[in-house]
Scaffold this motif. Sequence first.
Motif, PDB file in Angstrom:
ATOM      1  N   GLU A  26       0.823  -1.211   0.000  1.00  0.00           N
ATOM      2  CA  GLU A  26       0.000   0.000   0.000  1.00  0.00           C
ATOM      3  C   GLU A  26       0.857   1.261   0.000  1.00  0.00           C
ATOM      4  O   GLU A  26       0.529   2.264  -0.643  1.00  0.00           O
ATOM      5  CB  GLU A  26      -0.915  -0.012   1.238  1.00  0.00           C
ATOM      6  N   ARG A  54      -3.258  -6.402  -5.775  1.00  0.00           N
ATOM      7  CA  ARG A  54      -3.727  -6.311  -4.381  1.00  0.00           C
ATOM      8  C   ARG A  54      -4.608  -7.499  -4.022  1.00  0.00           C
ATOM      9  O   ARG A  54      -4.456  -8.110  -2.956  1.00  0.00           O
ATOM     10  CB  ARG A  54      -4.491  -4.996  -4.185  1.00  0.00           C
ATOM     11  N   LEU A  55      -5.534  -7.869  -4.913  1.00  0.00           N
ATOM     12  CA  LEU A  55      -6.437  -8.980  -4.635  1.00  0.00           C
ATOM     13  C   LEU A  55      -5.693 -10.306  -4.625  1.00  0.00           C
ATOM     14  O   LEU A  55      -6.004 -11.198  -3.827  1.00  0.00           O
ATOM     15  CB  LEU A  55      -7.567  -9.001  -5.666  1.00  0.00           C
ATOM     16  N   GLU A  57      -2.666 -10.754  -3.659  1.00  0.00           N
ATOM     17  CA  GLU A  57      -1.968 -10.816  -2.376  1.00  0.00           C
ATOM     18  C   GLU A  57      -2.915 -11.295  -1.281  1.00  0.00           C
ATOM     19  O   GLU A  57      -2.567 -12.153  -0.459  1.00  0.00           O
ATOM     20  CB  GLU A  57      -1.410  -9.425  -2.034  1.00  0.00           C
ATOM     21  N   ARG A  58      -4.126 -10.759  -1.269  1.00  0.00           N
ATOM     22  CA  ARG A  58      -5.118 -11.169  -0.275  1.00  0.00           C
ATOM     23  C   ARG A  58      -5.565 -12.608  -0.488  1.00  0.00           C
ATOM     24  O   ARG A  58      -5.844 -13.338   0.468  1.00  0.00           O
ATOM     25  CB  ARG A  58      -6.345 -10.244  -0.344  1.00  0.00           C
ATOM     26  N   ALA A  59      -5.650 -13.014  -1.747  1.00  0.00           N
ATOM     27  CA  ALA A  59      -6.198 -14.338  -2.068  1.00  0.00           C
ATOM     28  C   ALA A  59      -5.248 -15.472  -1.756  1.00  0.00           C
ATOM     29  O   ALA A  59      -5.684 -16.616  -1.617  1.00  0.00           O
ATOM     30  CB  ALA A  59      -6.580 -14.390  -3.555  1.00  0.00           C
ATOM     31  N   LYS A  62      -6.059 -17.682   1.120  1.00  0.00           N
ATOM     32  CA  LYS A  62      -7.299 -18.445   0.952  1.00  0.00           C
ATOM     33  C   LYS A  62      -7.169 -19.528  -0.104  1.00  0.00           C
ATOM     34  O   LYS A  62      -7.702 -20.639   0.049  1.00  0.00           O
ATOM     35  CB  LYS A  62      -8.423 -17.479   0.573  1.00  0.00           C
ATOM     36  N   VAL A  74     -13.525  -8.068  -5.762  1.00  0.00           N
ATOM     37  CA  VAL A  74     -13.580  -8.097  -4.300  1.00  0.00           C
ATOM     38  C   VAL A  74     -14.646  -9.080  -3.836  1.00  0.00           C
ATOM     39  O   VAL A  74     -14.404  -9.933  -2.974  1.00  0.00           O
ATOM     40  CB  VAL A  74     -13.861  -6.685  -3.740  1.00  0.00           C
ATOM     41  N   GLU A  78     -14.229 -12.785  -1.878  1.00  0.00           N
ATOM     42  CA  GLU A  78     -14.887 -12.998  -0.586  1.00  0.00           C
ATOM     43  C   GLU A  78     -15.742 -14.264  -0.604  1.00  0.00           C
ATOM     44  O   GLU A  78     -15.789 -15.021   0.363  1.00  0.00           O
ATOM     45  CB  GLU A  78     -15.752 -11.789  -0.234  1.00  0.00           C
TER      46      GLU A  78
END
Length: 397
Positions: A26, A54-55, A57-59, A62, A74, A78
Amino acid sequence: MRIEDVQALASLAGRALLASLPAYDESSALALGERLRREGLDADFAAAAMTQARLRERATAKLGPDARRMLFTVDGLEQATRAAVADRRAALLAAALPPGAHVADLGCGIGADAVALARAGLRVLAVERDPVTAALAEANVRALGLADAVEVRTADATAVDLSGVAAAYLDPARRGEGRRTRDPEDWSPPWSHVLRTAERVGAVVAKLAPGIPHSLPPAGASTEWVSVDGDVVEAAVWFGRLARPAARSAVLLPSGETLDARDVPPPRAGAPRTWLYEPDGAVIRAGLVAEAAELVDGTLLDPTIAYVTADRLLSTPLMTAYAVLDGVPFSLRRVRDLLRAGGFGDLVVKKRGTAVVPESFRAQVLPGLPARGSGPTATVVLTRVMGQQSALLVEKV
């Protein structure tokens, strides 16, 4: 996101750009965006690529390494099933069906479950009503080398032809107009359609929210509540020949430990004993606290609270064990005196069956500790013992 954006990101140039981007940070995102535009990249394309970085990295937490090659929104991320859960479900389906059987993934989202089903050796019809989400699913199965095993179709899951399908997997959307809906008939597809599909196809599994009432699944179906690393992520209802013998089960991943409902009497309630057990959330959601208590010959602290106490120590993923060191009737003064006597300098607060806010309670207790910040950390459980608000000083095993 538009279909054109999906196509651009899934192109050779798009994949090369995404592969060249550093891990999303960020603090450096603005400078990276400016650099990409200086290098001649279209501003919208650069922004879309950075959003994917960014997504992704978040994924990763999971979906694992696959996330580095997939595209997301997004909402799509989720709603996607965690890889460990999708892989286990796909393996169970593959074991119950002939090799290479045809399975429908009705409401496939970005394709996480379709990928797991294909890797388990099944042929998949992945149906998604939203064109952009369907385009993402198709891009993802292609990026993961599974296009030959998965057909992505943009269609309404309630209207698709299921001729020749050996089993179906449904994940009804539970949001309407931006908020979660509690009425199963407001799901998409509605619960009544899930039941009709189960009658028609026979072998069906439906992924639902873990908070569903136990009365929702019909007789003959089995429901398992699944947790991953202690986080309850879903309830899965299995129909027809896929149903387990037990009507309710708790499944803990990654250990794979399973607890099934049995005909056991409700545990008695009484005073704290040597050990305190906190059942995993999946055990609690499945209504299997009595079965868990039986494993340790345990009783409850209170008939309405899911804390088990026992004189027997058992190492099991189904419950977290604590040694009971002391206990007092609940009050700020008594807890503070208990911690002073033990020379504690910090505090972890756990609670169940009380309106106390742990953060506020901790903030009130800590200033009164002489060893604040230097002594060991205490764990205090705020709960009810036989109807009385109490505080237990415990130590995690």
